[in-house]
Design a protein around this motif. Structure first.
Motif, PDB file in Angstrom:
ATOM      1  N   VAL A  78       1.009  -1.281   0.006  1.00  0.00           N
ATOM      2  CA  VAL A  78       0.032  -0.034   0.007  1.00  0.00           C
ATOM      3  C   VAL A  78       0.968   1.210  -0.097  1.00  0.00           C
ATOM      4  N   VAL A  79       0.579   2.269  -0.816  1.00  0.00           N
ATOM      5  CA  VAL A  79       1.342   3.616  -0.885  1.00  0.00           C
ATOM      6  C   VAL A  79       0.532   4.683  -0.792  1.00  0.00           C
ATOM      7  N   ASP A  80       0.963   5.704  -0.644  1.00  0.00           N
ATOM      8  CA  ASP A  80       0.056   7.088  -0.721  1.00  0.00           C
ATOM      9  C   ASP A  80      -0.473   7.366  -2.077  1.00  0.00           C
ATOM     10  N   GLU A  81      -1.414   8.030  -2.310  1.00  0.00           N
ATOM     11  CA  GLU A  81      -2.090   8.392  -3.891  1.00  0.00           C
ATOM     12  C   GLU A  81      -1.053   9.523  -4.381  1.00  0.00           C
ATOM     13  N   GLY A  82      -0.973   9.651  -5.560  1.00  0.00           N
ATOM     14  CA  GLY A  82      -0.238  10.606  -6.278  1.00  0.00           C
ATOM     15  C   GLY A  82       1.040  10.536  -6.529  1.00  0.00           C
ATOM     16  N   LEU A  83       1.882   9.290  -6.054  1.00  0.00           N
ATOM     17  CA  LEU A  83       3.248   9.197  -6.198  1.00  0.00           C
ATOM     18  C   LEU A  83       3.582   9.237  -7.760  1.00  0.00           C
ATOM     19  N   GLU A  84       4.741   9.237  -8.199  1.00  0.00           N
ATOM     20  CA  GLU A  84       5.139   9.506  -9.615  1.00  0.00           C
ATOM     21  C   GLU A  84       5.076   8.055 -10.233  1.00  0.00           C
ATOM     22  N   LYS A  85       5.232   8.004 -11.525  1.00  0.00           N
ATOM     23  CA  LYS A  85       4.858   6.706 -12.289  1.00  0.00           C
ATOM     24  C   LYS A  85       6.168   5.856 -11.656  1.00  0.00           C
ATOM     25  N   ASN A  86       5.880   4.909 -11.996  1.00  0.00           N
ATOM     26  CA  ASN A  86       6.981   3.740 -11.717  1.00  0.00           C
ATOM     27  C   ASN A  86       7.385   3.533  -9.959  1.00  0.00           C
ATOM     28  N   VAL A  87       7.252   4.230  -9.349  1.00  0.00           N
ATOM     29  CA  VAL A  87       7.267   4.186  -7.998  1.00  0.00           C
ATOM     30  C   VAL A  87       6.892   2.853  -7.377  1.00  0.00           C
ATOM     31  N   LEU A  88       5.862   2.317  -7.631  1.00  0.00           N
ATOM     32  CA  LEU A  88       5.476   1.232  -6.992  1.00  0.00           C
ATOM     33  C   LEU A  88       6.442  -0.076  -7.496  1.00  0.00           C
ATOM     34  N   SER A  89       6.607  -0.107  -8.849  1.00  0.00           N
ATOM     35  CA  SER A  89       7.615  -1.257  -9.146  1.00  0.00           C
ATOM     36  C   SER A  89       8.780  -1.197  -8.624  1.00  0.00           C
ATOM     37  N   PHE A  90       9.456   0.235  -8.613  1.00  0.00           N
ATOM     38  CA  PHE A  90      10.643   0.547  -8.036  1.00  0.00           C
ATOM     39  C   PHE A  90      10.667   0.007  -6.326  1.00  0.00           C
ATOM     40  N   PHE A  91       9.593   0.203  -5.758  1.00  0.00           N
ATOM     41  CA  PHE A  91       9.558   0.029  -4.441  1.00  0.00           C
ATOM     42  C   PHE A  91       9.532  -1.643  -4.207  1.00  0.00           C
ATOM     43  N   VAL A  92       8.756  -2.218  -4.988  1.00  0.00           N
ATOM     44  CA  VAL A  92       8.599  -3.744  -4.814  1.00  0.00           C
ATOM     45  C   VAL A  92       9.997  -4.299  -5.282  1.00  0.00           C
ATOM     46  N   SER A  93      10.639  -3.957  -6.335  1.00  0.00           N
ATOM     47  CA  SER A  93      11.848  -4.496  -6.812  1.00  0.00           C
ATOM     48  C   SER A  93      13.085  -4.077  -5.509  1.00  0.00           C
ATOM     49  N   GLN A  94      12.966  -3.291  -5.050  1.00  0.00           N
ATOM     50  CA  GLN A  94      13.998  -3.079  -3.892  1.00  0.00           C
ATOM     51  C   GLN A  94      13.666  -3.821  -2.542  1.00  0.00           C
ATOM     52  N   THR A  95      12.404  -4.044  -2.425  1.00  0.00           N
ATOM     53  CA  THR A  95      12.297  -5.011  -1.316  1.00  0.00           C
ATOM     54  C   THR A  95      12.513  -6.456  -1.759  1.00  0.00           C
ATOM     55  N   LEU A  96      12.383  -6.789  -2.697  1.00  0.00           N
ATOM     56  CA  LEU A  96      12.931  -8.118  -3.213  1.00  0.00           C
ATOM     57  C   LEU A  96      14.271  -8.364  -3.001  1.00  0.00           C
ATOM     58  N   LYS A  97      15.063  -7.435  -3.137  1.00  0.00           N
ATOM     59  CA  LYS A  97      16.431  -7.301  -3.337  1.00  0.00           C
ATOM     60  C   LYS A  97      16.893  -7.406  -1.786  1.00  0.00           C
ATOM     61  N   LYS A  98      16.069  -6.888  -0.812  1.00  0.00           N
ATOM     62  CA  LYS A  98      16.355  -7.108   0.520  1.00  0.00           C
ATOM     63  C   LYS A  98      16.068  -8.362   1.382  1.00  0.00           C
ATOM     64  N   LEU A  99      15.241  -9.260   0.574  1.00  0.00           N
ATOM     65  CA  LEU A  99      14.680 -10.450   1.493  1.00  0.00           C
ATOM     66  C   LEU A  99      15.916 -11.659   1.413  1.00  0.00           C
ATOM     67  N   PRO A 100      15.887 -12.537   2.247  1.00  0.00           N
ATOM     68  CA  PRO A 100      16.977 -13.375   2.518  1.00  0.00           C
ATOM     69  C   PRO A 100      16.958 -14.370   0.993  1.00  0.00           C
ATOM     70  N   SER A 101      18.108 -14.913   0.728  1.00  0.00           N
ATOM     71  CA  SER A 101      18.165 -15.619  -0.374  1.00  0.00           C
ATOM     72  C   SER A 101      18.793 -17.009   0.090  1.00  0.00           C
ATOM     73  N   PRO A 102      18.142 -18.340  -0.442  1.00  0.00           N
ATOM     74  CA  PRO A 102      17.016 -18.385  -1.393  1.00  0.00           C
ATOM     75  C   PRO A 102      15.945 -18.159  -0.867  1.00  0.00           C
ATOM     76  N   ASN A 103      14.977 -17.922  -1.690  1.00  0.00           N
ATOM     77  CA  ASN A 103      13.447 -17.874  -1.310  1.00  0.00           C
ATOM     78  C   ASN A 103      12.684 -17.942  -2.522  1.00  0.00           C
ATOM     79  N   VAL A 104      11.216 -18.386  -2.160  1.00  0.00           N
ATOM     80  CA  VAL A 104      10.098 -18.609  -3.140  1.00  0.00           C
ATOM     81  C   VAL A 104       9.315 -17.418  -2.708  1.00  0.00           C
TER      82      VAL A 104
END
Length: 230
Positions: A78-104
């Protein structure tokens, strides 16, 4: 605009997610959280969390019994309304990089909200079709309560015993309702060999991404401003 210059992502305490999930996310429930991340633009403007999947049968069967101990679900975004384009995909991709590896990682797009999972498509998840047909328990007069919340109210135990307790508590007011099916996505975290093994053992057929017009739910609620101090 370079998003990394305007936004950053960091781990947060799970308690910081509660107001966002109860007041801002359409589900109005707090899920099980193992990892929580905040999106910041000075203030906290978004939250993404991961936890153990609710569907235990999925964990056991999705990869023919493998990877059960390294299996997560992206359960809230969940994010605030009105954020710039592509912010959501940037956010998700950054969180995936921070998760332990390996993981499904598994996540869903809710068809009842006219969601198709475009954020998962933008971040290269694997699409495996719709979730199985299931039903939820509801109580007349308490339709706002999620089926999982009803189960929680009767305490711990196996599902069969919980259903009996619900029937004792609510009698004829208890009924079942078909659960909306959800688009199911997977993401693999690991080295090249590990990802190949995950894909090899995936029990679902990989399908083309679904398309359609998304419906946005209202997320205008403003949680208490949280400023990160250095």
């Amino acid at each position: 605009m370079v998003l990394k210059e305007e936004y950053f992502v960091r781990s947060i305490n799970s308690s910081e997610t509660h107001e966002w999930f109860l007041k801002k996310h359409y589900a109005k429930r707090i899920p099980s959280v193992s990892y929580a991340y905040g999106l910041y633009k000075t203030n906290l403007v978004g939250i993404c969390t991961y936890g153990r999947p609710v569907a235990h049968s999925l964990v056991k069967s999705a990869f023919t019994g493998k990877f059960q101990d390294t299996f997560l679900e992206l359960n809230r975004l969940v994010v605030d309304e009105g954020l710039e384009k592509n912010v959501l995909s940037f956010f998700v991709s950054q969180t995936l990089k921070k998760l332990p590896s390996p993981n499904v990682v598994v996540s869903y797009a809710d068809t009842s909200q006219n969601h198709h999972g475009y954020i998962y498509q933008a971040t290269n998840w694997i699409y495996t079709g719709l979730s199985a047909k299931r039903f939820d328990y509801k109580v007349k007069g308490l339709e706002h309560l999620h089926s999982a919340s009803l189960m929680d109210h009767v305490g711990r135990g196996v599902v069969k015993d919980k259903i009996l307790k619900l029937k004792e508590m609510y009698g004829d007011r208890l009924y079942t309702l078909d659960r909306p099916r959800k688009h199911r996505y997977f993401y693999f975290i690991g080295n090249k060999k590990q990802k190949k093994e995950m894909k090899k053992n995936l029990a679902y057929q990989i399908e083309p991404y679904p398309k359609g017009n998304n419906k946005r739910y209202e997320a205008n609620y403003k949680p208490d401003v949280q400023i990160l101090l250095f």
